[in-house]
Motif scaffolding. Structure first.
Motif, PDB file in Angstrom:
ATOM      1  N   VAL A  57       0.166  -0.869   0.032  1.00 46.11           N
ATOM      2  CA  VAL A  57      -0.176  -0.132  -0.166  1.00 46.11           C
ATOM      3  C   VAL A  57       0.709   1.207  -0.295  1.00 46.11           C
ATOM      4  O   VAL A  57       2.014   1.198  -0.008  1.00 46.11           O
ATOM      5  N   VAL A  58       0.205   2.686  -0.006  1.00 42.46           N
ATOM      6  CA  VAL A  58       1.032   3.917  -0.557  1.00 42.46           C
ATOM      7  C   VAL A  58       0.566   4.885   0.477  1.00 42.46           C
ATOM      8  O   VAL A  58      -0.725   5.370   0.340  1.00 42.46           O
ATOM      9  N   VAL A  59       1.231   4.882   1.535  1.00 43.10           N
ATOM     10  CA  VAL A  59       0.286   5.941   1.834  1.00 43.10           C
ATOM     11  C   VAL A  59       1.301   7.249   2.298  1.00 43.10           C
ATOM     12  O   VAL A  59       2.310   7.489   2.369  1.00 43.10           O
ATOM     13  N   ARG A  60       0.272   8.612   2.832  1.00 42.84           N
ATOM     14  CA  ARG A  60       0.804   9.306   2.892  1.00 42.84           C
ATOM     15  C   ARG A  60       1.141   9.720   4.240  1.00 42.84           C
ATOM     16  O   ARG A  60       0.517  10.231   5.450  1.00 42.84           O
ATOM     17  N   LEU A  61       2.275  10.541   4.518  1.00 45.18           N
ATOM     18  CA  LEU A  61       2.826  10.533   6.025  1.00 45.18           C
ATOM     19  C   LEU A  61       2.056  11.167   6.610  1.00 45.18           C
ATOM     20  O   LEU A  61       1.667  11.381   7.827  1.00 45.18           O
ATOM     21  N   ASP A  62       1.262  12.834   5.849  1.00 43.27           N
ATOM     22  CA  ASP A  62       0.541  13.783   6.892  1.00 43.27           C
ATOM     23  C   ASP A  62      -0.914  13.000   7.261  1.00 43.27           C
ATOM     24  O   ASP A  62      -1.405  14.345   7.159  1.00 43.27           O
ATOM     25  N   ALA A  63      -0.925  12.195   6.868  1.00 46.10           N
ATOM     26  CA  ALA A  63      -2.245  11.491   6.751  1.00 46.10           C
ATOM     27  C   ALA A  63      -2.745  10.346   7.840  1.00 46.10           C
ATOM     28  O   ALA A  63      -4.048   9.954   7.501  1.00 46.10           O
ATOM     29  N   ILE A  64      -1.701  10.358   8.472  1.00 43.00           N
ATOM     30  CA  ILE A  64      -1.456   8.987   9.213  1.00 43.00           C
ATOM     31  C   ILE A  64      -1.072   9.068  10.561  1.00 43.00           C
ATOM     32  O   ILE A  64       0.068  10.129  10.743  1.00 43.00           O
ATOM     33  N   ASP A  65      -1.489   8.309  11.473  1.00 40.79           N
ATOM     34  CA  ASP A  65      -1.440   8.907  12.850  1.00 40.79           C
ATOM     35  C   ASP A  65       0.331   8.359  13.320  1.00 40.79           C
ATOM     36  O   ASP A  65      -0.325   6.942  12.523  1.00 40.79           O
ATOM     37  N   GLU A  66       1.050   8.045  13.881  1.00 42.42           N
ATOM     38  CA  GLU A  66       1.808   7.489  14.704  1.00 42.42           C
ATOM     39  C   GLU A  66       1.519   6.095  14.627  1.00 42.42           C
ATOM     40  O   GLU A  66       2.093   5.199  14.405  1.00 42.42           O
ATOM     41  N   ALA A  67       0.694   5.858  15.560  1.00 41.17           N
ATOM     42  CA  ALA A  67       0.056   4.354  15.966  1.00 41.17           C
ATOM     43  C   ALA A  67      -0.558   3.590  15.048  1.00 41.17           C
ATOM     44  O   ALA A  67      -0.014   2.527  14.818  1.00 41.17           O
ATOM     45  N   ASP A  68      -0.811   4.461  13.695  1.00 38.55           N
ATOM     46  CA  ASP A  68      -1.440   3.461  12.914  1.00 38.55           C
ATOM     47  C   ASP A  68      -0.277   2.901  11.703  1.00 38.55           C
ATOM     48  O   ASP A  68      -0.288   1.777  11.137  1.00 38.55           O
ATOM     49  N   LEU A  69       0.707   4.170  11.606  1.00 36.62           N
ATOM     50  CA  LEU A  69       1.450   4.395  10.831  1.00 36.62           C
ATOM     51  C   LEU A  69       2.645   3.043  11.642  1.00 36.62           C
ATOM     52  O   LEU A  69       3.193   2.111  11.206  1.00 36.62           O
ATOM     53  N   ALA A  70       2.505   3.222  12.746  1.00 37.72           N
ATOM     54  CA  ALA A  70       3.820   2.475  13.496  1.00 37.72           C
ATOM     55  C   ALA A  70       2.874   0.561  13.114  1.00 37.72           C
ATOM     56  O   ALA A  70       3.769  -0.639  12.878  1.00 37.72           O
ATOM     57  N   GLU A  71       1.632   0.291  13.296  1.00 38.41           N
ATOM     58  CA  GLU A  71       0.869  -0.983  13.158  1.00 38.41           C
ATOM     59  C   GLU A  71       1.450  -1.414  11.987  1.00 38.41           C
ATOM     60  O   GLU A  71       1.852  -1.933  11.255  1.00 38.41           O
ATOM     61  N   LEU A  72       0.934  -0.216  10.927  1.00 42.19           N
ATOM     62  CA  LEU A  72       1.436  -0.617   9.305  1.00 42.19           C
ATOM     63  C   LEU A  72       2.466  -1.335   8.983  1.00 42.19           C
ATOM     64  O   LEU A  72       2.712  -2.146   8.079  1.00 42.19           O
ATOM     65  N   LEU A  73       4.110  -0.408   9.744  1.00 43.55           N
ATOM     66  CA  LEU A  73       4.964  -0.656   9.343  1.00 43.55           C
ATOM     67  C   LEU A  73       5.114  -2.764  10.124  1.00 43.55           C
ATOM     68  O   LEU A  73       5.745  -3.044   9.326  1.00 43.55           O
ATOM     69  N   ALA A  74       4.830  -2.827  11.533  1.00 41.35           N
ATOM     70  CA  ALA A  74       4.714  -4.044  11.580  1.00 41.35           C
ATOM     71  C   ALA A  74       4.086  -4.825  11.095  1.00 41.35           C
ATOM     72  O   ALA A  74       4.692  -5.995  10.681  1.00 41.35           O
ATOM     73  N   GLN A  75       2.874  -4.311  10.571  1.00 42.03           N
ATOM     74  CA  GLN A  75       2.386  -6.133   9.040  1.00 42.03           C
ATOM     75  C   GLN A  75       2.696  -5.703   8.079  1.00 42.03           C
ATOM     76  O   GLN A  75       3.029  -6.725   7.624  1.00 42.03           O
ATOM     77  N   GLY A  76       3.737  -4.785   7.967  1.00 42.61           N
ATOM     78  CA  GLY A  76       4.827  -4.880   6.464  1.00 42.61           C
ATOM     79  C   GLY A  76       5.994  -5.639   6.669  1.00 42.61           C
ATOM     80  O   GLY A  76       6.666  -6.629   5.812  1.00 42.61           O
ATOM     81  N   ARG A  77       6.247  -5.497   8.189  1.00 41.63           N
ATOM     82  CA  ARG A  77       7.476  -6.330   8.261  1.00 41.63           C
ATOM     83  C   ARG A  77       7.052  -7.866   8.725  1.00 41.63           C
ATOM     84  O   ARG A  77       7.966  -8.375   7.566  1.00 41.63           O
TER      85      ARG A  77
END
Length: 131
Positions: free
Chosen positions: A89-109
């Motif tokens: 998925v392609v995500v805009r950093l300015d439109a996501i909060d830290e908790a959601d990005l942390a979860e997305l990165l963990a899922q990507g890993r």
């Protein structure tokens, strides 16, 4: 609150076994030399190479989970035809909060690690000579 590239680097570095192979021009997070999150490349000029964007991140994701993620937060996710049939998925950093990005990165890993556990390991690109 928007996430900065520095925040993304901090969040990725907090995950086990992650190597931050980023540069001043592009983000790139890997495990054993395989990427699970990287800067999205934008076509700025026709017939010119794409340019990495520090404010937009592509993150590995199982194909069947892409739709629900994009539906849940359509402002955060970029619809890019290049990634339509790819497990990211392609995500805009300015439109996501830290908790959601942390979860997305963990899922990507985890998505990368799951691919590596499959018979034959993670998909690798073949050289033009072997295609």
């Amino acid at each position: 609150m928007p996430v900065s590239p520095a925040d993304a680097r901090r969040l990725a570095a907090a995950l086990p076994d992650v190597v931050d192979a980023s540069s001043d021009r592009a983000l790139n997070f890997q495990i054993d030399g395989k990427g699970f999150a990287w800067s999205w490349n934008e076509r700025v000029h026709p017939k010119k190479p794409r340019v990495p964007r520090l404010d937009i991140l592509a993150v590995r994701c199982p194909k069947d989970e892409k739709g629900p993620l994009q539906f849940a937060n359509p402002e955060a996710f970029v619809q890019d035809p290049h990634y339509a049939d790819y497990g990211a998925v392609v995500v805009r950093l300015d439109a996501i909060d830290e908790a959601d990005l942390a979860e997305l990165l963990a899922q990507g890993r985890e998505s990368l690690l799951a691919a590596k556990r499959r018979p034959g390991g993670a998909r690798t690109r073949r050289s033009p000579a072997t295609r």
